[in-house]
Design a protein around this motif. Structure first.
Motif, mmCIF file in Angstrom:
data_model
loop_
_atom_site.group_PDB
_atom_site.id
_atom_site.type_symbol
_atom_site.label_atom_id
_atom_site.label_comp_id
_atom_site.label_asym_id
_atom_site.label_seq_id
_atom_site.Cartn_x
_atom_site.Cartn_y
_atom_site.Cartn_z
ATOM 1 N N PRO A 154 56.370 -19.015 -45.995
ATOM 2 C CA PRO A 154 56.918 -19.662 -47.370
ATOM 3 C C PRO A 154 57.465 -18.931 -48.120
ATOM 4 C CG PRO A 154 55.158 -20.531 -47.019
ATOM 5 C CD PRO A 154 54.844 -19.311 -45.965
ATOM 6 N N ASN A 155 58.922 -19.073 -48.118
ATOM 7 C CA ASN A 155 59.543 -17.753 -49.026
ATOM 8 C C ASN A 155 58.981 -17.881 -50.974
ATOM 9 O OD1 ASN A 155 62.272 -15.996 -49.290
ATOM 10 N ND2 ASN A 155 63.312 -17.404 -49.873
ATOM 11 N N ILE A 156 58.884 -16.644 -50.966
ATOM 12 C CA ILE A 156 58.908 -15.980 -52.327
ATOM 13 C C ILE A 156 59.624 -15.907 -53.419
ATOM 14 C CG2 ILE A 156 55.540 -16.615 -51.899
ATOM 15 C CD1 ILE A 156 55.550 -13.715 -52.911
ATOM 16 N N TYR A 157 60.466 -14.813 -52.042
ATOM 17 C CA TYR A 157 61.800 -14.517 -52.998
ATOM 18 C C TYR A 157 63.136 -14.897 -53.015
ATOM 19 C CZ TYR A 157 58.682 -10.634 -50.952
ATOM 20 O OH TYR A 157 57.395 -9.574 -50.806
ATOM 21 N N SER A 158 62.822 -16.788 -53.066
ATOM 22 C CA SER A 158 64.132 -17.053 -53.361
ATOM 23 C C SER A 158 64.760 -16.747 -55.072
ATOM 24 C CB SER A 158 64.170 -18.255 -52.583
ATOM 25 O OG SER A 158 63.421 -19.025 -53.360
ATOM 26 N N TRP A 207 65.864 -13.391 -42.005
ATOM 27 C CA TRP A 207 66.735 -14.322 -42.824
ATOM 28 C C TRP A 207 65.392 -14.880 -43.295
ATOM 29 C CZ3 TRP A 207 64.901 -13.161 -37.543
ATOM 30 C CH2 TRP A 207 64.463 -14.178 -36.819
ATOM 31 N N THR A 208 66.187 -16.148 -43.666
ATOM 32 C CA THR A 208 65.057 -17.657 -44.429
ATOM 33 C C THR A 208 66.289 -18.340 -43.324
ATOM 34 O OG1 THR A 208 66.816 -17.633 -46.258
ATOM 35 C CG2 THR A 208 64.711 -16.385 -46.343
ATOM 36 N N TYR A 209 65.072 -19.728 -44.329
ATOM 37 C CA TYR A 209 65.441 -21.040 -43.241
ATOM 38 C C TYR A 209 65.885 -22.128 -44.247
ATOM 39 C CZ TYR A 209 66.042 -25.348 -41.121
ATOM 40 O OH TYR A 209 66.249 -26.540 -40.599
ATOM 41 N N PRO A 210 65.832 -23.561 -44.499
ATOM 42 C CA PRO A 210 67.114 -23.420 -44.176
ATOM 43 C C PRO A 210 68.539 -21.598 -44.709
ATOM 44 C CG PRO A 210 66.926 -24.926 -45.447
ATOM 45 C CD PRO A 210 65.626 -24.737 -45.725
ATOM 46 N N GLU A 211 69.908 -22.574 -44.935
ATOM 47 C CA GLU A 211 69.732 -21.872 -45.584
ATOM 48 C C GLU A 211 70.264 -21.478 -47.038
ATOM 49 O OE1 GLU A 211 74.623 -22.551 -44.672
ATOM 50 O OE2 GLU A 211 73.853 -22.008 -42.414
ATOM 51 N N GLY A 212 69.886 -22.702 -48.044
ATOM 52 C CA GLY A 212 69.590 -23.299 -49.760
ATOM 53 C C GLY A 212 67.825 -23.239 -50.241
ATOM 54 N N PRO A 213 67.704 -23.307 -50.545
ATOM 55 C CA PRO A 213 66.696 -24.382 -50.826
ATOM 56 C C PRO A 213 65.747 -25.928 -50.686
ATOM 57 C CG PRO A 213 67.110 -22.675 -52.876
ATOM 58 C CD PRO A 213 68.278 -22.775 -51.493
ATOM 59 N N GLN A 214 65.108 -26.421 -50.707
ATOM 60 C CA GLN A 214 65.256 -27.820 -50.794
ATOM 61 C C GLN A 214 63.797 -27.955 -52.044
ATOM 62 O OE1 GLN A 214 67.438 -29.704 -49.306
ATOM 63 N NE2 GLN A 214 68.436 -27.458 -47.974
ATOM 64 N N LEU A 215 64.237 -28.640 -53.279
ATOM 65 C CA LEU A 215 63.430 -28.619 -53.702
ATOM 66 C C LEU A 215 62.750 -29.885 -53.353
ATOM 67 C CD1 LEU A 215 65.435 -28.332 -57.693
ATOM 68 C CD2 LEU A 215 63.523 -27.353 -57.233
ATOM 69 N N SER A 216 61.240 -30.050 -53.612
ATOM 70 C CA SER A 216 59.534 -30.407 -53.538
ATOM 71 C C SER A 216 60.353 -32.287 -54.048
ATOM 72 C CB SER A 216 58.907 -30.551 -54.145
ATOM 73 O OG SER A 216 58.008 -31.580 -53.473
ATOM 74 N N LEU A 238 70.956 -12.906 -61.133
ATOM 75 C CA LEU A 238 69.842 -11.997 -59.791
ATOM 76 C C LEU A 238 70.585 -12.127 -57.964
ATOM 77 C CD1 LEU A 238 66.596 -12.905 -60.911
ATOM 78 C CD2 LEU A 238 68.070 -10.540 -61.255
ATOM 79 N N PRO A 239 70.283 -11.131 -57.298
ATOM 80 C CA PRO A 239 71.404 -11.341 -55.930
ATOM 81 C C PRO A 239 69.476 -12.565 -55.412
ATOM 82 C CG PRO A 239 69.922 -9.365 -56.173
ATOM 83 C CD PRO A 239 69.555 -9.566 -57.838
ATOM 84 N N ASN A 240 70.269 -12.577 -54.251
ATOM 85 C CA ASN A 240 69.647 -14.420 -53.654
ATOM 86 C C ASN A 240 69.715 -13.941 -52.546
ATOM 87 O OD1 ASN A 240 67.974 -16.375 -53.688
ATOM 88 N ND2 ASN A 240 69.725 -18.358 -54.171
ATOM 89 N N ASP A 241 69.823 -12.679 -51.195
ATOM 90 C CA ASP A 241 69.286 -13.080 -50.577
ATOM 91 C C ASP A 241 68.701 -13.006 -49.839
ATOM 92 O OD1 ASP A 241 71.642 -10.934 -51.128
ATOM 93 O OD2 ASP A 241 70.000 -9.176 -51.228
ATOM 94 N N LEU A 242 67.712 -14.357 -49.473
ATOM 95 C CA LEU A 242 66.605 -14.627 -49.123
ATOM 96 C C LEU A 242 66.664 -15.948 -49.749
ATOM 97 C CD1 LEU A 242 63.957 -11.962 -48.890
ATOM 98 C CD2 LEU A 242 65.680 -12.686 -47.153
ATOM 99 N N PRO A 243 67.620 -17.023 -50.023
ATOM 100 C CA PRO A 243 67.499 -18.172 -50.603
ATOM 101 C C PRO A 243 66.849 -19.119 -49.473
ATOM 102 C CG PRO A 243 69.501 -17.973 -48.992
ATOM 103 C CD PRO A 243 68.544 -16.200 -48.733
ATOM 104 N N GLY A 244 66.080 -19.751 -48.261
ATOM 105 C CA GLY A 244 65.717 -20.195 -48.347
ATOM 106 C C GLY A 244 64.192 -20.646 -48.260
ATOM 107 N N ASP A 245 63.912 -21.893 -47.696
ATOM 108 C CA ASP A 245 61.933 -21.990 -48.250
ATOM 109 C C ASP A 245 60.881 -21.736 -47.283
ATOM 110 O OD1 ASP A 245 62.809 -23.804 -49.868
ATOM 111 O OD2 ASP A 245 63.371 -25.492 -48.611
ATOM 112 N N ALA A 246 61.690 -20.816 -45.606
ATOM 113 C CA ALA A 246 60.866 -20.098 -44.875
ATOM 114 C C ALA A 246 61.248 -19.014 -44.792
ATOM 115 C CB ALA A 246 61.142 -21.048 -43.551
ATOM 116 N N LEU A 247 60.296 -18.284 -44.650
ATOM 117 C CA LEU A 247 61.069 -16.241 -44.599
ATOM 118 C C LEU A 247 60.855 -16.908 -42.833
ATOM 119 C CD1 LEU A 247 61.719 -13.561 -45.828
ATOM 120 C CD2 LEU A 247 59.460 -13.090 -46.159
ATOM 121 N N CYS A 248 61.302 -15.405 -42.436
ATOM 122 C CA CYS A 248 61.040 -15.239 -40.851
ATOM 123 C C CYS A 248 61.417 -13.892 -40.760
ATOM 124 C CB CYS A 248 62.172 -16.722 -39.886
ATOM 125 S SG CYS A 248 62.835 -18.462 -40.710
ATOM 126 N N LEU A 249 60.665 -13.793 -40.073
ATOM 127 C CA LEU A 249 60.828 -11.887 -39.506
ATOM 128 C C LEU A 249 60.593 -11.809 -38.387
ATOM 129 C CD1 LEU A 249 57.876 -11.008 -42.030
ATOM 130 C CD2 LEU A 249 60.165 -11.113 -42.809
#
Length: 254
Positions: A154-158, A207-216, A238-249
């Motif tokens: 889960p991405n905490i940086y968006s 990178w993140t997936y998907p391109e934008g976040p999805q509210l629950s 603020l920059p939003n370089d990692l916008p999606g819900d899943a952080l992928c490394l």
């Protein structure tokens, strides 16, 4: 910790496990649709990413925390033939998945009779671990030279995650609205500067997936409107370089 290689089916079905190095791979032929325990369509997006890694069909691939085997099944459909998975509870692993499956804790001292892997994956696993650094230890230990480690969490940086924390004091993906069992968010700075170098690993891409976040959908409409408005406002500053819900490394062994 001792762990086992499945023989023909799992303990829950009355079958026995053989110790590593013995028994036979789990290659039954029956078929069914397997649950993907990840963000919707995340598996499909990851397939396109690993297509650029120049892996051949016989590259050994290991999935840590393989769950139902849905990710390994997708890899098999892509033509990969040398597949293995580890899970602490393999009872829900699909009987038709063409992979060797081991029962074990992904933070324990795993052994595969000296086998090394060109790609190791851990999809939506690290956030469940009480000692997440051991995941990187095991990945480094069992990767080939210049092997790849693909991890998602889960991405905490968006901006959305930061707004939710500002409004509620809770981390998105680790709060009351989300699936329980997430105990450790992944922090990129200590990961890159301390943990990965400790094990000879390097972060190659994020990178993140998907391109934008999805509210629950479980969030109420007033909450939804409040958060969406705050996100739109904060995004102006603020920059939003990692916008999606899943952080992928994508990580590589040095």
């Amino acid at each position: 910790m001792r762990y086992s290689r499945c023989n023909s089916s799992f303990e829950g079905a009355g079958a026995q496990h053989a110790e590593i190095g013995g028994g036979s791979p789990c290659h039954p032929s029956s078929g069914s649709v397997l649950e993907e325990r990840a963000f919707p369509n995340l598996h499909a997006s990851l397939i396109s990413r690993i297509g650029h890694l120049a892996l051949d069909a016989n590259t050994p691939i290991l999935d840590l925390g393989c769950g139902t085997g849905a990710w390994l099944e997708r890899l098999s459909r892509q033509g990969f033939t040398n597949l293995s998975g580890v899970d602490i509870d393999p009872s829900s692993f699909g009987e038709h998945v063409l992979a060797d499956v081991y029962k074990g804790d992904v933070t324990s001292a795993l052994e595969f009779a000296g086998k090394q892997f060109g790609l190791i994956t851990a999809i939506e696993v690290v956030e469940h671990l009480s000692n997440p650094e051991r995941l990187f230890f095991n990945a480094a230990r069992h990767l080939t030279a210049a092997g790849w480690f693909l991890l998602t969490t889960p991405n905490i940086y968006s901006v959305l995650s930061r707004v939710v924390f500002l409004l509620t004091g809770k981390m998105r993906g680790f709060d009351v609205y989300e699936e329980q069992g997430h105990v450790h968010p992944l922090l990129l700075l200590p990961l890159e500067e301390i943990i990965l170098p400790r094990y000879g690993l390097t972060l190659v891409e994020k990178w993140t997936y998907p391109e934008g976040p999805q509210l629950s959908k479980r969030a109420g409409s007033r909450y939804h409107r409040l958060v969406r408005g705050a996100v739109n406002l904060v995004s102006l500053a603020l920059p939003n370089d990692l916008p999606g819900d899943a952080l992928c490394l994508l990580i590589r062994k040095s």
